[in-house]
Each structure stands twice: as C-alpha cells, then as structure tokens.
Design a protein around this motif. Structure first.
Motif, PDB file in Angstrom:
ATOM      1  N   MET A 481      62.693  59.461  39.165  1.00 37.48           N
ATOM      2  CA  MET A 481      61.388  59.148  39.749  1.00 37.48           C
ATOM      3  C   MET A 481      61.509  58.542  41.141  1.00 37.48           C
ATOM      4  N   GLY A 482      62.719  58.130  41.508  1.00 37.77           N
ATOM      5  CA  GLY A 482      62.941  57.596  42.844  1.00 37.77           C
ATOM      6  C   GLY A 482      62.613  56.127  43.008  1.00 37.77           C
ATOM      7  N   VAL A 483      62.044  55.505  41.979  1.00 34.25           N
ATOM      8  CA  VAL A 483      61.731  54.080  41.999  1.00 34.25           C
ATOM      9  C   VAL A 483      62.073  53.495  40.640  1.00 34.25           C
ATOM     10  N   THR A 484      62.187  52.200  40.555  1.00 33.54           N
ATOM     11  CA  THR A 484      62.455  51.558  39.274  1.00 33.54           C
ATOM     12  C   THR A 484      61.159  51.402  38.486  1.00 33.54           C
ATOM     13  N   PRO A 485      61.250  51.208  37.173  1.00 36.05           N
ATOM     14  CA  PRO A 485      60.030  50.940  36.397  1.00 36.05           C
ATOM     15  C   PRO A 485      59.279  49.730  36.924  1.00 36.05           C
ATOM     16  N   GLU A 486      60.033  48.729  37.392  1.00 35.57           N
ATOM     17  CA  GLU A 486      59.393  47.514  37.915  1.00 35.57           C
ATOM     18  C   GLU A 486      58.543  47.826  39.148  1.00 35.57           C
ATOM     19  N   MET A 487      59.032  48.731  40.000  1.00 33.49           N
ATOM     20  CA  MET A 487      58.281  49.087  41.207  1.00 33.49           C
ATOM     21  C   MET A 487      57.009  49.851  40.850  1.00 33.49           C
ATOM     22  N   THR A 488      57.098  50.706  39.828  1.00 36.08           N
ATOM     23  CA  THR A 488      55.894  51.404  39.370  1.00 36.08           C
ATOM     24  C   THR A 488      54.891  50.410  38.806  1.00 36.08           C
ATOM     25  N   ARG A 489      55.378  49.430  38.068  1.00 34.70           N
ATOM     26  CA  ARG A 489      54.488  48.409  37.515  1.00 34.70           C
ATOM     27  C   ARG A 489      53.778  47.645  38.637  1.00 34.70           C
ATOM     28  N   CYS A 490      54.456  47.471  39.775  1.00 31.21           N
ATOM     29  CA  CYS A 490      53.832  46.812  40.930  1.00 31.21           C
ATOM     30  C   CYS A 490      52.609  47.579  41.423  1.00 31.21           C
ATOM     31  N   GLN A 491      52.642  48.908  41.317  1.00 30.15           N
ATOM     32  CA  GLN A 491      51.494  49.699  41.715  1.00 30.15           C
ATOM     33  C   GLN A 491      50.288  49.353  40.845  1.00 30.15           C
ATOM     34  N   GLN A 492      50.541  49.060  39.568  1.00 32.07           N
ATOM     35  CA  GLN A 492      49.448  48.656  38.680  1.00 32.07           C
ATOM     36  C   GLN A 492      48.824  47.360  39.183  1.00 32.07           C
ATOM     37  N   SER A 493      49.682  46.425  39.635  1.00 35.50           N
ATOM     38  CA  SER A 493      49.167  45.163  40.156  1.00 35.50           C
ATOM     39  C   SER A 493      48.317  45.392  41.411  1.00 35.50           C
ATOM     40  N   ASP A 494      48.786  46.334  42.261  1.00 38.61           N
ATOM     41  CA  ASP A 494      48.036  46.644  43.480  1.00 38.61           C
ATOM     42  C   ASP A 494      46.655  47.177  43.127  1.00 38.61           C
ATOM     43  N   ARG A 495      46.592  48.057  42.115  1.00 39.81           N
ATOM     44  CA  ARG A 495      45.304  48.644  41.751  1.00 39.81           C
ATOM     45  C   ARG A 495      44.377  47.589  41.153  1.00 39.81           C
ATOM     46  N   LYS A 496      44.928  46.691  40.359  1.00 43.62           N
ATOM     47  CA  LYS A 496      44.088  45.646  39.759  1.00 43.62           C
ATOM     48  C   LYS A 496      43.563  44.724  40.846  1.00 43.62           C
ATOM     49  N   SER A 497      44.408  44.383  41.827  1.00 47.61           N
ATOM     50  CA  SER A 497      43.962  43.469  42.866  1.00 47.61           C
ATOM     51  C   SER A 497      42.879  44.109  43.710  1.00 47.61           C
ATOM     52  N   GLU A 498      42.948  45.462  43.785  1.00 51.05           N
ATOM     53  CA  GLU A 498      41.914  46.183  44.522  1.00 51.05           C
ATOM     54  C   GLU A 498      40.572  46.013  43.854  1.00 51.05           C
TER      55      GLU A 498
END
Length: 498
Positions: A481-498
């Motif tokens: 996937m080119g990123v770690t699971p932790e980095m993908t989870r960070c995207q979830q945080s970005d969407r929630k903060s939005e």
C-alpha cells in the motif's frame, strides 16, 4: 504568484521545481516544497500561497483532502493536480473542488506545468485589472482581500463599513450560483431598488453570488428573503440558500461562509429555497449504514444479476432524498466516492476500453445515478463480461470469506467445483493476478476501509482480514500500500477533524 509543490516522490518534486525555475518567469516564486499533505497544508497557510501543485496520492493527508482544507481557509487558491493513476474518477472529484488542471505523471512535460501556471496567472491578472475600488468591472463586490485577511479584525471592519454595512441592523446572507446569464446583475439591482430595507452591493466569489440584506428585525428579514426568492424564481429558477439571521459586523464573513456551505445543496436539488435555520432541523444521515451499504454494493458488482443490482443502487441513492445541512458536504462526498469506486471496477474489468470518462464540473446527484446506470450497463454487456462463471464465483467466494485465515486455493476450487490447477490457470489468465496476490490485495483493501472507517485497533484489523500475525500484516500492508497502517489511520483522524 506564490507556488507550493507537494509530492511524495522526490524526483517528481525536484523535476517540477527545476522546470519552473528553468522557465525563469519573474512572477513565479516557489515558496515551499512538501513530501506529504500535512506538511503541505502547514506551508500553504504559512506562506498564503496562490497556487498548489499536488499529487493526489500522498502519505497521511492526500491531495483531495489538502484541497478541501485549504479552500476552507483560502477560497481563492488555485490547484494543479498530478497522479500516477489513470482513473479519471480522481480527476472528477478534484475538478469539483476547483482544480484548474489535471495531469498524469506519465504524460507530464515541464512545458505543461509552465503553461498551466501562465493560464492561472492570466486569469488572476484579468480579475485584478477588472477591479475598481474593491469591485469587479461587472459591478459585483470583490472580497478576495477579506478572505486572505480573516484574522485582521480591523481590516474586515473597515472594509464592510466602507461598503455601507449598518452595524445596528440584523442581517442575513442570501446566496445563489452565478449562471452568467445576460442581465443577471441588472435583475439583482432591480430587486435592490424596489426594496425599502438596506441591501449591500452583491458579492461575487468564485461562481457564487451573495446578497447581504439588513433590517431592524428578524421578521422583516424573513419577509425580505421570501420576497427575493419569489422575485428570482420568476426570472432564473434554481437553488437559493440563506444563512441564519445574524448581528454584528464581525459575523459578516461567517455568514457568507455559512451560505456557501448551504450552496452545496445544488448537488442534490435543481431548484428550491434552503434556509440554514430550517435545514439544521433535518434528521441526521446514518453515515455508518450508508458507508457499509456502499461497500457491500461495490463488492457485489459482477456477482449479482444486473436488475437486482440496479434496484439496490437506486435504494442506496434514496438515502439522500432529505439531507440536513450538517451532512450535506459529507453526503456529496459519499456519492462521488461511490461513483469513483464503481468506475475503478469498470476500469479493472474493461481493460481494453479506450473511452475516457468525461470530466464534468457540474456533477449532481442525478448525474451520479445516471453515470452508475451507464457503468452497470457497460459492465454487464456481452462485450465487457470478460470473466468466466467459475472465476466470478471464485471472486465472490473470496469476498465473502477473506477473513478466514486458512482460506486457500483448494478451498475456493472446491466451492466452485473446479480443480485447483484449472482454477489457478483461469484465475491468472482472466484477472491478470495469481490467486494469492488477488486474495492479499483484497484483504489489504478491506483493511484500509476498516482503518479509515472504524476505531478497531490495528491488530484487530489484521485478524479481521485474515492475518494471524499483526506484525506480518503491517509489513505486507506497507510493502503493497506504500504506507503503514498507522499512516492510514492518521487519514481517519484528518477526516474526523474536518
């Protein structure tokens, strides 16, 4: 023009920077270079950039999320989008956020970047030349500077005082999309002349018009807004929205922002009046249910009969018959995401198709549904039904049982009444992937969905998608996937903060 470059590939970043600098344009200044969306956002806000050249796919915050977050703070920034992906669905969503240009990296030339920047510069110059005392040549008020100086309370106050905002009166912001029709400004001026209450000069921002009405009471404002709705619908029917009734010069920009958010209703409806106060009272959408049903539908494509699938897609779109204002932005994204997912399936099955989907700035709910109907018809036509029944059944079995850690080619072959050797050959021949690779990629994509859409711990996600060892899951996820699971989870945080 202040330019920011954001791309996770160092050679691409350096090549774009070199191409711009080699052009030696005196008005182009590269103020920042970032390798991920989070850094790009920070640099863009710090330097108040004018143009962002960004990859769509980056670690952490992707390019589309970067666009959304920047446009909330800097609505006049321009974007040039880069990607390695030929799926035009990504371009479609980028275009809806206002991307000026979209380039595939594999086809990009340095001259393309320079020409795109020159085009953006020309548009900006034309706007500036047309301005006279904070107004465009067509008579609309320009709030470009206000949007770039939102933290400067003194400037904002002076600006609106200069344009005759009366601080003792309540106000409401009415908004509609500019249709560039002949005489549109004259029609607005005609309404203003006929009213006894105080109305400011109409504001033009991007493709939207904002009318600020002021009166001594909320009741008078309500009557004035209704009068405008009736007046305008007789001349140019369409979506009209309004902010809540507000008071105070420090809330003018907030009122415009609220009206702009309400304008997203034009994605769902062709005409009508949507005041913020009423729209707030609608029943909230069941977001988790909508997302789950979306994933189920996409997983059933090519494994369900066409008529049943079309009926279920109609049922899914019916979730958006009534959308409260708190969900309007999310609902629009959900529809576009479904279209993108369906188009990716189309491109996977129809590898030989030479037809490129049209990129349209005017996407609506109806257009999304029509496009889905078109895609389903193409997928289920004789020309594109490329997978044999045994391979389709094998794929469906994988989709239904991927969480089983012991899932194997032998088990799937037994389920579809074929020998493992035969199924292995057919599977590779028709899908282009070995059975094991297909299973792994499907598991990883399901893991990505769980990381983005749930609060499951990473080891729980690993178990859920069929991996007995979380450490091995993390390694495979990063490799493919080119990123770690932790980095993908960070995207979830970005969407929630939005």
């Amino acid at each position: 023009m202040k330019i920011l470059i954001a791309d996770d590939e160092t050679p691409i970043r350096e090549w774009i920077q070199f191409s711009i600098e080699r052009g030696n344009h005196p008005d182009f200044e590269i103020v920042g270079v970032a390798e991920n969306g989070n850094d790009a956002l920070e640099l863009a806000l710090e330097h108040h950039v004018d143009t962002v050249i960004t990859d769509i796919k980056m670690p952490g915050m992707d390019g589309l999320m970067l666009m959304k977050k920047l446009l909330e703070k800097m609505p006049y920034v321009s974007f040039i989008i880069l990607t390695n992906y030929a799926e035009f669905s990504y371009a479609r969503e980028a275009i809806t956020y206002g991307a000026k240009k979209y380039f595939l990296k594999s086809e990009l030339r340095g001259q393309d970047i320079l020409e795109a920047l020159l085009e953006i510069e020309s548009e900006r110059a034309a706007l500036l030349e047309a301005k006279e005392e904070d107004c465009y040549s067509n008579g609309y008020l320009d709030i470009f500077t206000c949007c770039h100086r939102l933290d400067d309370d003194a400037f904002i106050r002076l600006f609106w005082q200069k344009h005759h905002f009366m601080e003792e009166l309540d106000f409401v912001v009415v908004a509609l999309r500019s249709r560039s029709s002949e005489g549109q400004k004259e029609k607005l001026d005609g309404f203003i002349r006929d009213q006894k209450l105080h109305i400011l000069r109409p504001v033009l921002r991007n493709e939207s018009i904002y009318l600020i009405l002021q009166a001594e009471s909320g009741e008078l404002l309500k009557e004035a807004v209704q009068a405008f709705v009736s007046y305008w619908n007789e001349r140019e029917p369409g979506i009209i929205v309004s902010s809540r009734s507000l008071h105070g010069i420090d809330r003018v920009m907030g009122g415009i922002e609220e009206a702009e958010r309400m304008l997203q209703y034009d994605f769902f409806y062709k005409k009508g009046f949507f005041p913020a106060k009423i729209a707030e009272n609608g029943e909230r959408l069941e977001r988790n249910t909508i997302k789950k049903e979306c994933r189920k539908l996409l997983n059933r494509v090519m494994h369900e009969d066409r008529d049943t699938l079309n009926q279920d897609i109609d049922q899914w779109f019916s979730f958006f018959v009534h959308v409260p204002c708190q969900d309007v932005g999310w609902a629009k994204e959900a529809c576009m995401s479904f279209v993108m997912g369906l188009e990716e399936i189309f491109l996977e099955y129809c590898k030989n198709s030479q037809e490129e989907p049209e990129i349209d700035r005017g996407w609506t709910l109806d257009k999304c549904r029509e496009f889905c109907t078109y895609i389903i018809e193409e997928l289920y036509s004789d020309n594109y039904l490329n997978y044999s029944q045994s391979v389709r059944e094998a794929i469906q079995y994988i989709h239904d049982n991927y969480g089983n850690q012991d899932l194997s080619l032998k088990e799937v072959a037994q389920a579809v009444y074929r020998s493992p050797e035969y199924l292995s050959r057919r599977f590779k021949s028709e899908t282009g992937k070995n059975f094991s690779v297909y299973l792994m990629l499907y598991r990883l994509n399901q893991a990505k969905e769980l990381l983005l859409c749930t609060d499951m711990r990473i080891y729980e996600v690993a178990y859920a998608v069929g991996y007995a060892a979380p450490s091995y899951f993390s390694k495979v996820y990063h490799d493919y996937m080119g990123v770690t699971p932790e980095m993908t989870r960070c995207q979830q945080s970005d969407r929630k903060s939005e």
